[in-house]
Design a protein around this motif. Structure first.
Motif, short mmCIF file in Angstrom:
data_model
loop_
_atom_site.label_atom_id
_atom_site.label_comp_id
_atom_site.label_asym_id
_atom_site.label_seq_id
_atom_site.Cartn_x
_atom_site.Cartn_y
_atom_site.Cartn_z
N GLY A 8 0.64 -1.40 0.02
CA GLY A 8 -0.11 -0.18 -0.01
C GLY A 8 0.74 0.83 -0.22
O GLY A 8 0.87 2.33 -0.55
N ASN A 9 2.21 1.51 0.08
CA ASN A 9 2.71 2.68 0.96
C ASN A 9 3.72 2.75 -0.65
O ASN A 9 3.37 4.07 -0.74
N LEU A 11 1.96 2.46 -3.33
CA LEU A 11 0.91 3.03 -4.20
C LEU A 11 0.69 4.19 -3.77
O LEU A 11 0.46 5.11 -4.64
N ARG A 12 0.83 4.41 -2.44
CA ARG A 12 0.96 5.75 -2.01
C ARG A 12 1.81 6.78 -2.74
O ARG A 12 1.63 7.89 -2.74
N PHE A 16 -1.52 7.77 -5.08
CA PHE A 16 -2.78 6.58 -5.09
C PHE A 16 -3.45 7.22 -3.83
O PHE A 16 -3.05 7.53 -2.79
N GLU A 18 -5.89 7.59 -0.55
CA GLU A 18 -6.04 6.51 0.60
C GLU A 18 -7.75 6.21 0.77
O GLU A 18 -7.81 7.33 0.15
N ILE A 22 -6.34 1.83 -3.86
CA ILE A 22 -5.54 0.56 -3.04
C ILE A 22 -5.31 -0.89 -3.18
O ILE A 22 -5.20 -1.54 -3.59
N GLN A 50 -3.07 5.72 -12.63
CA GLN A 50 -3.54 7.08 -11.76
C GLN A 50 -3.23 8.20 -12.36
O GLN A 50 -4.25 8.74 -12.67
#
Length: 405
Positions: A8-9, A11-12, A16, A18, A22, A50
């Protein structure tokens, strides 16, 4: 262990937001077909999605991810509090409902300028007979359901009396060379057309699904206020822009649009516009697509194809009827409404000008302006052109109300 472990991190870090996007992206990457991707390739792919989620809204694999990435406007974004001034021609004839709709359109944040024609009446979103210039956006319902609907006139070298002496024959010629109604089998006299080789039919999903319908409906007239009729074209000015000697001639006038193809494009992109551009209830049919977006560019391409298809339908009708008459037209006039044009305004600004049931006008530009559903008289003119036509009602349709310059 798979060759890529995207978390997830990761993608952030590539932008991306929150939220569900994700989780949905990680679920797709867990699929067998993506497990062999190295981490860098997987992140590069997700970064493309994205950056332009509109491009993937119809991709079966990435659709749910793309939906979460499409920018969501502030649900409370409303209309401008002030109504921009706009021109109203023949204001005493304009319906109140049309005036109210145009007032709303003039409050859109993207609106630059507008106008209402004398016969304007209430429709969906933009009133019929409304003209709206906006900044770098296109409003699917500002164009309308019948994209590229148009008038086409052929002037034949046959005298006026042919119309009255051959009325039954002319009626039969019309019925043999087009079809009326919203549902029918494939027209047996349709011709092939280069329009069907256009790449948009392969590149845009909604067009792929309607190509066969377009093939079946080419050269047909549809229903409602669409018509094919003969009439008299009266040329009074020896210097007319058709370059036809003064006199009264047999004319063929048609009014129809892009049939099921245009309706499918309008429905699809209006729904999409409403999703990405939610507006207050009174303005919801005026939702727009930015021309900087993938969806906006797709609609623009599909709208232009639908307009060209409508022209091809008229061309086939006029060619078939010309052949049945055994005469070639001396002159032709064609113009469309229910469309959006990229134009430079008088102040130098570039705008997207929507004309719904309104005909473009300008110096040297010929157009056909129909009367009401009950009025047989029509004018075909750039102002002062000395060209006038009246049709012989044959019970095969009626003139539309829209269409002032």
């Amino acid at each position: 262990m798979s060759k890529q472990t995207v978390r997830g991190n990761d993608l952030r870090k590539i932008g991306f937001p929150e939220g569900p996007a994700i989780g949905r992206a990680l679920d797709v990457l867990a699929d067998r077909q993506f497990k062999k991707l190295d981490k860098g390739s997987a992140l590069a792919l997700l970064q493309q999605i994205q950056a332009d989620p509109y491009k993937y809204l119809r991709d079966e694999t990435w659709r749910d991810v793309a939906k979460e990435l499409v920018p969501q406007p502030d649900k409370n974004v409303g209309l401008n509090p002030e109504i921009k001034d706009y021109r109203r021609y023949g204001e005493e004839f304009i319906e109140d409902g049309a005036r109210k709709q145009m007032d709303t359109a003039m409050q859109l944040p993207v609106t630059i300028d507008g106008a209402l024609m004398p016969d304007a009446h209430q429709g969906y979103g933009l009133p019929i007979g409304g003209v709206l210039a906006v900044d770098n956006a296109v409003i699917p319902y500002g164009v309308g359901m019948d994209i590229g609907c148009r008038m086409a006139l052929s002037v034949f070298p046959l005298p006026e009396h042919e119309l009255y002496q051959r009325t039954k024959e002319l009626r039969n010629i019309i019925l043999a060379n087009t079809r009326f109604g919203s549902k029918f089998s494939a027209f047996d006299k349709k011709m092939d057309d280069a329009i069907f080789e256009r790449p948009e039919f392969k590149e845009i999903a909604v067009l792929r699904g309607k190509r066969q319908t377009a093939v079946d409906q080419i050269g047909t007239s549809g229903s409602g206020n669409h018509f094919v009729e003969f009439g008299v074209v009266d040329i009074t000015d020896p210097d007319n822009e058709l370059d036809v000697p003064p006199g009264k001639y047999l004319g063929l006038l048609t009014h129809s649009g892009s049939r099921g193809l245009g309706a499918a494009v309008a429905q699809h992109y209006t729904k999409l516009a409403m999703n990405v551009c939610p507006l207050p209830p009174e303005a919801r049919h005026l939702a727009w697509l930015s021309l900087d977006s993938q969806a906006g560019q797709e609609y623009w391409a599909a709208m232009n194809l639908a307009g060209d298809y409508a022209s091809a339908c008229h061309d086939q009708i006029h060619r078939r009827i010309s052949r049945a008459l055994g005469e070639k037209p001396m002159a032709k006039v064609e113009n469309h409404h229910n469309f959006a044009w990229r134009e430079t305004l008088s102040d130098g600004r570039e705008a997207i000008v929507h004309r719904k049931g309104a005909t473009p006008a300008g110096k040297g530009v010929l157009g056909v302006i129909p009367g009401s559903m009950t009025a047989p008289a029509l004018s075909c003119a750039a102002a002062g052109s000395g060209i006038r036509c009246s049709r012989l009602p044959m019970g095969l349709g009626g003139a539309c109300r829209g269409g002032r310059p």
